[in-house]
Design an enzyme around this catalytic site. Structure first.
Site, PDB file in Angstrom:
ATOM      1  N   HIS A 117     -29.649 -25.994 -84.165  1.00 51.65           N
ATOM      2  CA  HIS A 117     -31.011 -26.395 -83.795  1.00 51.65           C
ATOM      3  C   HIS A 117     -31.944 -25.954 -84.935  1.00 51.65           C
ATOM      4  O   HIS A 117     -31.677 -24.958 -85.610  1.00 51.65           O
ATOM      5  CB  HIS A 117     -31.377 -25.653 -82.495  1.00 51.65           C
ATOM      6  CG  HIS A 117     -32.663 -26.053 -81.879  1.00 51.65           C
ATOM      7  ND1 HIS A 117     -33.873 -25.557 -82.294  1.00 51.65           N
ATOM      8  CD2 HIS A 117     -32.933 -26.889 -80.849  1.00 51.65           C
ATOM      9  CE1 HIS A 117     -34.835 -26.082 -81.549  1.00 51.65           C
ATOM     10  NE2 HIS A 117     -34.294 -26.886 -80.660  1.00 51.65           N
ATOM     11  N   ASP A 194     -26.993 -17.809 -81.649  1.00 50.43           N
ATOM     12  CA  ASP A 194     -28.024 -18.531 -80.909  1.00 50.43           C
ATOM     13  C   ASP A 194     -27.414 -18.884 -79.547  1.00 50.43           C
ATOM     14  O   ASP A 194     -26.587 -19.790 -79.445  1.00 50.43           O
ATOM     15  CB  ASP A 194     -28.410 -19.798 -81.690  1.00 50.43           C
ATOM     16  CG  ASP A 194     -29.340 -20.717 -80.891  1.00 50.43           C
ATOM     17  OD1 ASP A 194     -29.612 -20.423 -79.704  1.00 50.43           O
ATOM     18  OD2 ASP A 194     -29.778 -21.733 -81.450  1.00 50.43           O
ATOM     19  N   GLN A 197     -28.061 -22.305 -75.540  1.00 48.82           N
ATOM     20  CA  GLN A 197     -27.325 -23.249 -74.684  1.00 48.82           C
ATOM     21  C   GLN A 197     -26.086 -22.631 -74.046  1.00 48.82           C
ATOM     22  O   GLN A 197     -25.419 -23.298 -73.263  1.00 48.82           O
ATOM     23  CB  GLN A 197     -26.905 -24.495 -75.486  1.00 48.82           C
ATOM     24  CG  GLN A 197     -28.038 -25.332 -76.010  1.00 48.82           C
ATOM     25  CD  GLN A 197     -28.854 -26.024 -74.909  1.00 48.82           C
ATOM     26  OE1 GLN A 197     -28.473 -26.067 -73.745  1.00 48.82           O
ATOM     27  NE2 GLN A 197     -30.007 -26.549 -75.288  1.00 48.82           N
ATOM     28  N   LYS A 220     -34.409 -22.026 -70.181  1.00 52.21           N
ATOM     29  CA  LYS A 220     -33.214 -22.862 -70.010  1.00 52.21           C
ATOM     30  C   LYS A 220     -32.293 -22.282 -68.942  1.00 52.21           C
ATOM     31  O   LYS A 220     -31.288 -22.870 -68.590  1.00 52.21           O
ATOM     32  CB  LYS A 220     -32.472 -23.006 -71.334  1.00 52.21           C
ATOM     33  CG  LYS A 220     -33.268 -23.829 -72.366  1.00 52.21           C
ATOM     34  CD  LYS A 220     -32.460 -24.043 -73.614  1.00 52.21           C
ATOM     35  CE  LYS A 220     -33.305 -24.352 -74.823  1.00 52.21           C
ATOM     36  NZ  LYS A 220     -33.729 -25.726 -74.927  1.00 52.21           N
ATOM     37  N   CYS A 360     -34.058 -31.905 -82.298  1.00 50.54           N
ATOM     38  CA  CYS A 360     -34.317 -30.767 -83.206  1.00 50.54           C
ATOM     39  C   CYS A 360     -33.038 -30.368 -83.942  1.00 50.54           C
ATOM     40  O   CYS A 360     -32.772 -29.174 -84.145  1.00 50.54           O
ATOM     41  CB  CYS A 360     -34.886 -29.557 -82.472  1.00 50.54           C
ATOM     42  SG  CYS A 360     -36.454 -29.874 -81.689  1.00 50.54           S
TER      43      CYS A 360
HETATM   44  N1  PMP Z   1     -31.281 -23.272 -80.073  1.00 49.51           N
HETATM   45  C1  PMP Z   1     -30.720 -24.209 -79.299  1.00 49.51           C
HETATM   46  C2  PMP Z   1     -29.240 -24.422 -79.385  1.00 49.51           C
HETATM   47  C3  PMP Z   1     -31.505 -24.953 -78.434  1.00 49.51           C
HETATM   48  O1  PMP Z   1     -30.944 -25.901 -77.673  1.00 49.51           O
HETATM   49  C4  PMP Z   1     -32.897 -24.714 -78.367  1.00 49.51           C
HETATM   50  C5  PMP Z   1     -33.784 -25.501 -77.437  1.00 49.51           C
HETATM   51  N2  PMP Z   1     -33.570 -26.869 -77.439  1.00 49.51           N
HETATM   52  C6  PMP Z   1     -33.415 -23.717 -79.181  1.00 49.51           C
HETATM   53  C7  PMP Z   1     -32.589 -23.023 -80.018  1.00 49.51           C
HETATM   54  C8  PMP Z   1     -34.869 -23.413 -79.202  1.00 49.51           C
HETATM   55  O2  PMP Z   1     -35.288 -22.921 -77.974  1.00 49.51           O
HETATM   56  P1  PMP Z   1     -36.825 -22.688 -77.712  1.00 49.51           P
HETATM   57  O3  PMP Z   1     -37.506 -24.005 -77.921  1.00 49.51           O
HETATM   58  O4  PMP Z   1     -36.878 -22.233 -76.289  1.00 49.51           O
HETATM   59  O5  PMP Z   1     -37.283 -21.663 -78.674  1.00 49.51           O
END
Ligand code: PMP
Length: 405
Positions: A117, A194, A197, A220, A360
């Protein structure tokens, strides 16, 4: 218990026929979480960590209790290893600015993967720009797997940081973080995971996977938006400088200098988000009452149904593994002749919520040679009936767009 029983706990599902398949973007909130936040504001609202009066002491206790619940949830040895942030993005930036800039030099390397991401890419691009270090990219095979050969050939003695998504928000694949971490540690690198997910879908234990840092977002996993977590090993956090400075994070301030508060407060500048931390604790209690066994079983069952149904539609292409059990409830797809934004908009006419775009994860889109995709992402409260209706509605999208099939 069945998914239908758990759905009763979610006020947003009552009195409408919406199918919410965008759980990888954010999950829904059970009443218990909404109540916990309201209860904080109704009974103990005061600025935590400051006052010596009852309400403030109560707010502080509830905030710190939430911290120790998070610590137990991910197997951290001590509560002070848990820093509350806004989200995964802020946690990643904290590591990059406070650890990365201090510990990475010109000839060093930072290793990430193409399926990250953006929040696990841009902070490292910044560190590389400022230090002259090189960003090294791991690439998956056709099934979305980062193979042993791949990470062993890319992680060398030059690697100072290896930062890997536990579960891809596009392919849904679970990366071999434990094996990567063990190898990276052998090479002397620090490992950042990270968990945005993974933490909402599986039991994640920082010691088990060998993470030096773990980042995730509350929203999430059914907690409020605006509360996130950074786990860091105590000795690493202690050696780091603060990310943000200001109130609450100091020990002593003079006209021209300051010393820092103890962990974790050194990293929590300004008034903290106590109510949402309390909400996160309620979400953790809720997820534990559901149980990760049920979550996995339900996600596997629904993903299989979804992918089996999609495989009968010749104009649908699903990305990542052919095995539904390797998707963590995430099914990313394209439809011949129909832009993903149109898929999402047409589905919305039938009250079906899916995400469309680059998620993203633009380097992954470039790697997959696709501009954007649609993504259906499931959670344990989704049902077989929803998947069946989704498949029917999906067939209708092609018709709306003028195709005969
Ligand atoms: N890493 C991953 C794998 C994600 O899926 C996301 C959210 N889509 C994020 C980071 C970023 O999370 P946040 O927008 O809550 O900071």
């Amino acid at each position: 218990m069945k998914a239908e029983d758990f759905r009763q706990d979610f006020p947003i599902f009552k009195g409408n026929d919406y199918i919410y398949f965008d759980n990888a973007a954010t999950s829904q909130r059970p009443q218990a979480v909404i109540d916990a936040v309201a209860d904080f504001y109704q009974k103990s609202n005061a600025n935590p960590l400051r006052g010596l009066y009852d309400w403030s002491v109560d707010a502080t206790e509830r905030y710190e209790h939430a911290r120790s619940t998070v610590a137990k949830f991910i197997g951290a040895k001590e509560s002070c290893e848990i820093v509350f942030t806004r989200n995964t993005t802020e946690s990643m930036n904290l590591i990059a600015y406070s650890y990365g800039l201090k510990n990475v030099g010109k000839d060093d390397e930072i290793v990430i993967s193409v399926m990250e991401h953006h929040s696990n890419i841009l902070p490292w691009q910044m560190v590389c720009r400022q230090t002259g270090a090189k960003l090294v990219w791991l690439e998956p095979d056709e099934e979305g797997v980062i193979t042993e050969d791949e990470y062993k050939s890319k992680i060398t003695d030059k690697a100072k940081i290896v930062s890997i998504g536990h579960v891809s928000n596009v392919l849904g694949v679970t990366n071999p973080v434990k094996e990567i971490a063990a190898y990276a540690h052998d090479k002397g690198a620090v490992v950042v995971v990270d968990g945005a997910q993974s933490v909402p879908h599986m039991k994640v234990d920082v010691n088990e996977i060998g993470a030096d840092f773990l980042a995730f977002s509350g929203h999430k996993l059914m907690a409020p938006m605006g509360i996130g977590v950074l786990y860091g090993k105590k000795e690493l956090l202690e050696a780091m400088d603060p990310f943000l400075t200001g109130g609450e994070m100091i020990e002593y301030v003079t006209r021209d200098s300051a010393t820092w508060a103890e962990l974790p407060h050194k990293f929590e500048a300004g008034t903290v988000n106590a109510a949402d931390a309390v909400g996160l604790e309620a979400a953790i209690n809720y997820i534990e009452s559901v149980g990760f066994d049920f979550i996995k079983e339900q996600e596997h069952k629904l993903t299989r149904l979804l992918m089996d149904g999609m495989s009968e539609l010749s104009y649908i292409k699903v990305y990542g593994s052919k095995d539904p059990n390797k998707h963590c409830g995430i099914v990313t797809f394209t439809m011949d002749g129909v832009h993903p934004h149109d898929i999402s908009s047409v589905l919305n006419e039938d009250h079906v919520c899916v995400r469309a775009g680059h998620h993203c994860a633009q380097p992954l889109m470039q790697f997959l040679k696709v501009g954007s995709t649609a993504r259906a992402s499931l959670y344990f409260y989704n049902t077989e009936e929803e998947v069946k209706r989704f498949l029917e509605v999906l067939k209708g999208v092609r018709k709306v767009m003028g195709y005969g099939d």
